[in-house]
Design a protein around this motif. Sequence first.
Motif, mmCIF file in Angstrom:
data_model
loop_
_atom_site.group_PDB
_atom_site.id
_atom_site.type_symbol
_atom_site.label_atom_id
_atom_site.label_comp_id
_atom_site.label_asym_id
_atom_site.label_seq_id
_atom_site.Cartn_x
_atom_site.Cartn_y
_atom_site.Cartn_z
ATOM 1 N N VAL A 1 109.544 35.372 -43.811
ATOM 2 C CA VAL A 1 108.882 35.555 -45.259
ATOM 3 C C VAL A 1 108.306 36.785 -45.819
ATOM 4 N N GLU A 2 107.518 37.334 -44.722
ATOM 5 C CA GLU A 2 106.899 38.769 -45.144
ATOM 6 C C GLU A 2 107.778 39.800 -45.395
ATOM 7 N N ASN A 3 108.851 39.894 -44.058
ATOM 8 C CA ASN A 3 109.688 40.661 -44.175
ATOM 9 C C ASN A 3 110.728 40.854 -45.340
ATOM 10 N N GLU A 4 111.150 39.472 -45.436
ATOM 11 C CA GLU A 4 112.055 39.468 -46.938
ATOM 12 C C GLU A 4 111.590 39.935 -48.301
ATOM 13 N N LEU A 5 110.223 39.429 -48.392
ATOM 14 C CA LEU A 5 109.504 39.895 -49.555
ATOM 15 C C LEU A 5 109.224 41.327 -49.498
ATOM 16 N N SER B 1 112.276 42.893 -50.873
ATOM 17 C CA SER B 1 112.405 42.795 -52.138
ATOM 18 C C SER B 1 111.570 43.724 -52.911
ATOM 19 N N ILE B 2 110.437 44.021 -52.525
ATOM 20 C CA ILE B 2 109.552 44.899 -53.086
ATOM 21 C C ILE B 2 109.936 46.251 -52.936
ATOM 22 N N GLN B 3 110.379 46.652 -51.859
ATOM 23 C CA GLN B 3 110.811 48.272 -51.661
ATOM 24 C C GLN B 3 112.155 48.173 -52.609
ATOM 25 N N ILE C 1 115.039 35.994 -51.193
ATOM 26 C CA ILE C 1 114.532 34.852 -50.468
ATOM 27 C C ILE C 1 113.978 33.919 -51.375
ATOM 28 N N LEU C 2 113.510 34.313 -52.627
ATOM 29 C CA LEU C 2 113.009 33.245 -53.582
ATOM 30 C C LEU C 2 113.907 32.161 -53.997
ATOM 31 N N GLU D 1 102.446 38.714 -50.674
ATOM 32 C CA GLU D 1 103.443 39.378 -50.959
ATOM 33 C C GLU D 1 104.285 39.180 -52.121
ATOM 34 N N LEU D 2 104.258 37.996 -52.798
ATOM 35 C CA LEU D 2 104.921 37.710 -53.918
ATOM 36 C C LEU D 2 103.821 38.387 -55.124
ATOM 37 N N LEU D 3 102.556 38.340 -54.829
ATOM 38 C CA LEU D 3 101.724 39.164 -55.875
ATOM 39 C C LEU D 3 101.930 40.353 -55.698
#
Length: 189
Positions: free
Chosen positions: A62-66, A69-71, A106-107, A128-130
């Motif tokens: 979850v952390e890696n996937e988000l 996305s953030i990147q 991932i969302l 991470e979503l925040l």
Amino acid sequence: MRYKAGYKEEKRKELLEISGQLAKKNGFASTGVDTFMKAAGVTSGAFYSHFSSKNDLFKALVENELQNSIQMWQDNPFDDPEQWIDFELNRYLALSHVERADVGCILPTLASEIARADQDIRHAYQAELLRGQQIFAKHLDSEEKAWAVMCQLVGAILMARSILDNNTRKMILDSSKNCVKIYLNMNTK
């Protein structure tokens, strides 16, 4: 057997990438550790040198996937809000994203599983979503608009994936793009 420096970190990164693809395609809960490790070309025993449990893998995934996305959102080449959101709408609301859940966000694929996960996973997801939401808020100049747009994007992909007909899928994606632009008071094309 001795491995060269950085091997373990690279292998973990590879395991997360492959596990992420499988989880987004087939669901995390329904995919066993053996399946994840076989896809990565390692033994199930090797799993425990990288993760303490399947739950630990889920949190890391979850952390890696988000973070990925953030990147991508940070790498958007535009600063102008209209150009920035156009770029994101066209990238995210694409038929390729609908058709290839395994390489997408991932969302729309795992949010319901995350909602049923333990608090540790949900805290990691929320943090991470925040971070991602703050990128949208910065470019849209509004916390509220950021949430609304993110929800529209995720919902549109989820809805389009549930439809078999490509014309209807495209209509869902295009109408969502237009809806976001109208909501943000930008010119529609």
